[in-house]
Design an enzyme around this catalytic site. Sequence first.
Site, PDB file in Angstrom:
ATOM      1  N   HIS A 151      49.181  65.845  14.659  1.00  0.00           N
ATOM      2  CA  HIS A 151      48.856  64.457  14.114  1.00  0.00           C
ATOM      3  C   HIS A 151      49.368  64.299  12.975  1.00  0.00           C
ATOM      4  O   HIS A 151      49.419  63.350  12.043  1.00  0.00           O
ATOM      5  CB  HIS A 151      47.676  64.161  14.431  1.00  0.00           C
ATOM      6  CG  HIS A 151      47.218  63.509  15.757  1.00  0.00           C
ATOM      7  ND1 HIS A 151      47.517  62.215  16.003  1.00  0.00           N
ATOM      8  CD2 HIS A 151      46.642  64.148  16.919  1.00  0.00           C
ATOM      9  CE1 HIS A 151      47.060  62.133  17.315  1.00  0.00           C
ATOM     10  NE2 HIS A 151      46.591  63.268  17.859  1.00  0.00           N
ATOM     11  N   LYS A 163      43.434  49.246   8.105  1.00  0.00           N
ATOM     12  CA  LYS A 163      43.616  50.663   8.299  1.00  0.00           C
ATOM     13  C   LYS A 163      42.584  51.453   7.329  1.00  0.00           C
ATOM     14  O   LYS A 163      42.301  50.916   6.446  1.00  0.00           O
ATOM     15  CB  LYS A 163      44.896  51.097   8.299  1.00  0.00           C
ATOM     16  CG  LYS A 163      45.614  50.859   7.107  1.00  0.00           C
ATOM     17  CD  LYS A 163      47.190  51.082   7.010  1.00  0.00           C
ATOM     18  CE  LYS A 163      48.113  50.349   7.871  1.00  0.00           C
ATOM     19  NZ  LYS A 163      48.929  51.051   8.798  1.00  0.00           N
ATOM     20  N   ARG A 164      42.619  52.683   7.528  1.00  0.00           N
ATOM     21  CA  ARG A 164      41.983  53.408   6.758  1.00  0.00           C
ATOM     22  C   ARG A 164      42.364  53.328   5.226  1.00  0.00           C
ATOM     23  O   ARG A 164      43.655  53.296   5.396  1.00  0.00           O
ATOM     24  CB  ARG A 164      41.680  55.088   7.242  1.00  0.00           C
ATOM     25  CG  ARG A 164      40.576  55.297   8.347  1.00  0.00           C
ATOM     26  CD  ARG A 164      39.306  55.030   7.648  1.00  0.00           C
ATOM     27  NE  ARG A 164      38.842  55.979   6.842  1.00  0.00           N
ATOM     28  CZ  ARG A 164      38.140  56.901   7.228  1.00  0.00           C
ATOM     29  NH1 ARG A 164      37.635  56.988   8.439  1.00  0.00           N
ATOM     30  NH2 ARG A 164      37.679  57.515   6.145  1.00  0.00           N
ATOM     31  N   LYS A 222      48.868  55.448   2.681  1.00  0.00           N
ATOM     32  CA  LYS A 222      49.011  54.125   3.368  1.00  0.00           C
ATOM     33  C   LYS A 222      49.266  52.852   2.324  1.00  0.00           C
ATOM     34  O   LYS A 222      49.444  51.969   2.789  1.00  0.00           O
ATOM     35  CB  LYS A 222      47.677  54.043   4.325  1.00  0.00           C
ATOM     36  CG  LYS A 222      47.593  54.713   5.346  1.00  0.00           C
ATOM     37  CD  LYS A 222      46.161  54.646   6.203  1.00  0.00           C
ATOM     38  CE  LYS A 222      45.783  55.256   7.270  1.00  0.00           C
ATOM     39  NZ  LYS A 222      46.644  55.003   8.693  1.00  0.00           N
ATOM     40  N   THR A 256      49.197  53.133  15.130  1.00  0.00           N
ATOM     41  CA  THR A 256      49.133  52.508  16.204  1.00  0.00           C
ATOM     42  C   THR A 256      48.620  51.128  15.795  1.00  0.00           C
ATOM     43  O   THR A 256      48.802  49.997  16.493  1.00  0.00           O
ATOM     44  CB  THR A 256      47.777  53.096  17.188  1.00  0.00           C
ATOM     45  OG1 THR A 256      46.857  53.328  16.292  1.00  0.00           O
ATOM     46  CG2 THR A 256      48.595  54.238  17.692  1.00  0.00           C
ATOM     47  N   LYS A 293      49.539  47.216  17.598  1.00  0.00           N
ATOM     48  CA  LYS A 293      48.676  46.305  18.046  1.00  0.00           C
ATOM     49  C   LYS A 293      48.991  45.015  17.536  1.00  0.00           C
ATOM     50  O   LYS A 293      49.175  43.633  17.909  1.00  0.00           O
ATOM     51  CB  LYS A 293      47.176  46.492  17.559  1.00  0.00           C
ATOM     52  CG  LYS A 293      46.844  47.697  18.001  1.00  0.00           C
ATOM     53  CD  LYS A 293      45.512  48.052  17.269  1.00  0.00           C
ATOM     54  CE  LYS A 293      44.997  49.540  17.309  1.00  0.00           C
ATOM     55  NZ  LYS A 293      43.887  50.198  16.472  1.00  0.00           N
TER      56      LYS A 293
HETATM   57  C1  LIG Z   1      44.027  51.057  15.694  1.00  0.00           C
HETATM   58  C2  LIG Z   1      42.964  51.212  14.610  1.00  0.00           C
HETATM   59  C3  LIG Z   1      43.195  52.211  13.679  1.00  0.00           C
HETATM   60  C4  LIG Z   1      44.562  52.869  13.348  1.00  0.00           C
HETATM   61  O1  LIG Z   1      45.221  52.149  12.687  1.00  0.00           O
HETATM   62  P1  LIG Z   1      46.569  52.586  11.642  1.00  0.00           P
HETATM   63  O2  LIG Z   1      47.117  51.189  11.373  1.00  0.00           O
HETATM   64  O3  LIG Z   1      47.489  53.156  12.755  1.00  0.00           O
HETATM   65  O4  LIG Z   1      46.181  53.530  10.591  1.00  0.00           O
HETATM   66  C5  LIG Z   1      42.258  52.530  12.741  1.00  0.00           C
HETATM   67  N1  LIG Z   1      40.947  52.040  12.830  1.00  0.00           N
HETATM   68  C6  LIG Z   1      40.603  51.158  13.931  1.00  0.00           C
HETATM   69  C7  LIG Z   1      39.388  50.542  13.882  1.00  0.00           C
HETATM   70  C8  LIG Z   1      41.636  50.521  14.663  1.00  0.00           C
HETATM   71  O5  LIG Z   1      41.507  49.813  15.798  1.00  0.00           O
END
Ligand SMILES: *Cc1c(COP(=O)(O)O)cnc(C)c1O
Length: 810
Positions: free
Chosen positions: A355, A543-544, A549, A651, A655
């Site tokens: 990953h 996101k985190r 990022k 991911t 979404k």
């Molecule tokens: C999808 C998701 C992530 C991953 O988000 P990235 O933008 O790919 O880092 C992190 N936290 C939650 C709650 C999510 O639903």
Amino acid sequence: MFNNKEAFKQVFTELLVSRLGKGLEEATAEDAYKILGGMIREFVGSQWAASNRTYRDTKQKQVYYFSMEFLIGRLLGANLLNLGLLDIVRSGLKELGWELEELEEQEPDAGLGNGGLGRLAACFLDSLASLSYAGHGCGIRYRYGLFEQRIMDGEQVELPDNWLRDGNVWEERRADKAVEISFWGRVEISERDGKTVFDTVEDERILAVPYDMPVIGYGESQVNTLRLWSAEATVDSAAIRLSHQSGYYRYLEYARQVESISEFLYPDDKSYEGKLLRLKQQYFLSSAGVQSILRTFDKLGLPYRELPEHAAIHINDTHPTLVIPELIRILIDDKGLGWDEAWEVAHRTVSYTNHTLMSEALEKWPAGMVRELLPRIYMIIEEMNKRFCGMLLARYPQQMERISELAIIEGDQIRMANLAAWGSYHINGVAGLHTELLKTDVMKHHYELYPERFSNKTNGITHRRWLIHSNPGLTRLISSAIGTEWINDPLALRELEAYKRDAAFQERLMRIKQDNKRRLADFIAARQGVRVDPDSLFDVHVKRLHGYKRQLLNILRVIHDYNEMKERPTVPRVPRTVIFGAKAAPGYDLAKSIIQLIHAVADVINRDPEVNDKLRVLFLENYSVSLAEKIIPAADVSEQISTAGKEASGTGNMKFMMNGALTIGTLDGANVEMHRMIGEEHMFLFGLRAEEVLELSRSGGYFARACYEQDARIARVLDQLAYPSPFSRHGRPFGRILQALLDHNDEYFVLKDFHAYVTAQAAVEKAYVNPRRWAESAIVNIAHSGRFSSDCTIARYASEIWRVLPVKKG
Ligand SMILES: *Cc1c(COP(=O)(O)O)cnc(C)c1O
């Protein structure tokens, strides 16, 4: 139990009385949630049993997905959707005076994960069950999930996430399936019947007790199992002896120590603290899972060499890598196999997903710690290493550097990625670019050694949760245009291409987006007391929080925009609401400073009447799955701006795409594939490419301070972070950020990409004023998002890695 509204209402009301002793009028929303959840759990009971029976009778090959994290979120809505009960339950509840959404809000988020990796595991479980594969999750039942984030005085405060406080309606404790795990002790080697045997003595035994949750697939599919292990003290003779010899208080202390193993999830994505406890967690999961798999396999009465034909063990990153030596250990010590045979079986059973490309995030364990905590496992790792290095020496004589890079044990370190790669039959990356970089950079030597083991499996998301459940308006619109085939075959979303210039369709799409934005605005007003304008552009970065990022790049751009607006107040601007949501690991100071900066900037901008009709900044507290489900359907713009080459896949990006947001992003992770499918004109690309980042990092040709010294716009923004900062309330809070950017040469190329980012944002603005073009792009995004359904991803894992077929309902 119930298959129409009247039956549902009757059962529901009866249970309220019989379980809670309450009538409809007295019941709270929480009561109602519990009753409903319990009903659904019972409703699937017989299907769950039937699936298990089918798997056993037909001797199906089982897939076991091992992950230290499952970021599940709430299950009520998703389960009702998959069971096809949503409409019955919704309208039944309504007649009884309840809104289904209100009950859904009562469910605590199962936050047993940090972010993308844990959410991927949850999406995969949904797809495995929905596509009728016999595939199960194997994880830890942490008593505390990822911390709950509160913001106080513009700073992150972490609170424990006590998600089990009121029980968990979905789980079933299976005390009869508990297994023992052994720590510490020493290995005694002796000869018995002409064979060398290894006995671990003076060890500490603890109990792993499984809690099973049904994983309900969509429609006529299987019900699989998510098995989460909980650590408990044993009450065996050793424990009685301990209590007798050292006293009851010593025993209680021991019990508390044991339970700490499944006490909490490590709130850190990329590096790990509390090493020993973390190692205990990893072995605990690996050993419990393997023992339970072998117990199931034993019932088939087949020789162990046939295990790989009946079980596929997949490890989600290296955290569960100890399944490999653990499987070898059990096969040799308990089942009597020889080394070669045991190694062969383990190696043909386990596959591994990598990953990360960031070397600091590749797991390593101090050899001494492993030797003490897991003496027999250490011996096996040593033996694997010895044989591996022997093979390498024969193959690469005189290439000591290469061999030492591939070795499992190097100095005092055990490298988990090397152990996982050598000990498994398949290694996959999580997006095309990521896999290429694995092959050419991070795992280059492994790739040269066994290229046939590598493949790419781009991540995915379940369209059932992330579109059908979270965006019912868009779901109805899509089905009204192209029918419902896409629900079972998400690639069929492509038929929406035909509607991209259809004015009526565009208008309906934009209206749905508007409704979602209004709903989010209401939610924000209720929760945070802040009013946002649903007619403004919703620009979302959730996101985190992590350096790579680049939330920092975003907030610096916001400051820059603010400066421009103040300087040229008459220039027309598209009103924007910039929304952030992110948790920072508690020990990650820079990330926490960035949260402070976002709040400080928001504070100034949101209170400045001169810009308020054009710009607002918002930080939404406690980003989690359920919050993501509210935010994403309301986004116009999706921020995917990581330093190229650092985000393995992402991911979140998928979404947003599926919900018709347009992406502003770098060519990183799965953004690359998105770009390949929809082209330049339907997203906003900017910034350095991965090769350029790599090249600059290698050559040392990047000087962040030069960007600051030679560029007035950057200088102006950074000077505003220095004391006395218009954004600082308490002296000089942003020194940490300036230090990272200037003194530490801006590891993530924020300043280098600043202009390109500002320019891309201007293009966003220009595009947004043309609603028809914007809608067309949104439709193209949705139409191509089916490729990112985890159904597609899982189908490829199944056929190309695990070699399993869907199971017909028996
Ligand atoms: C999808 C998701 C992530 C991953 O988000 P990235 O933008 O790919 O880092 C992190 N936290 C939650 C709650 C999510 O639903």
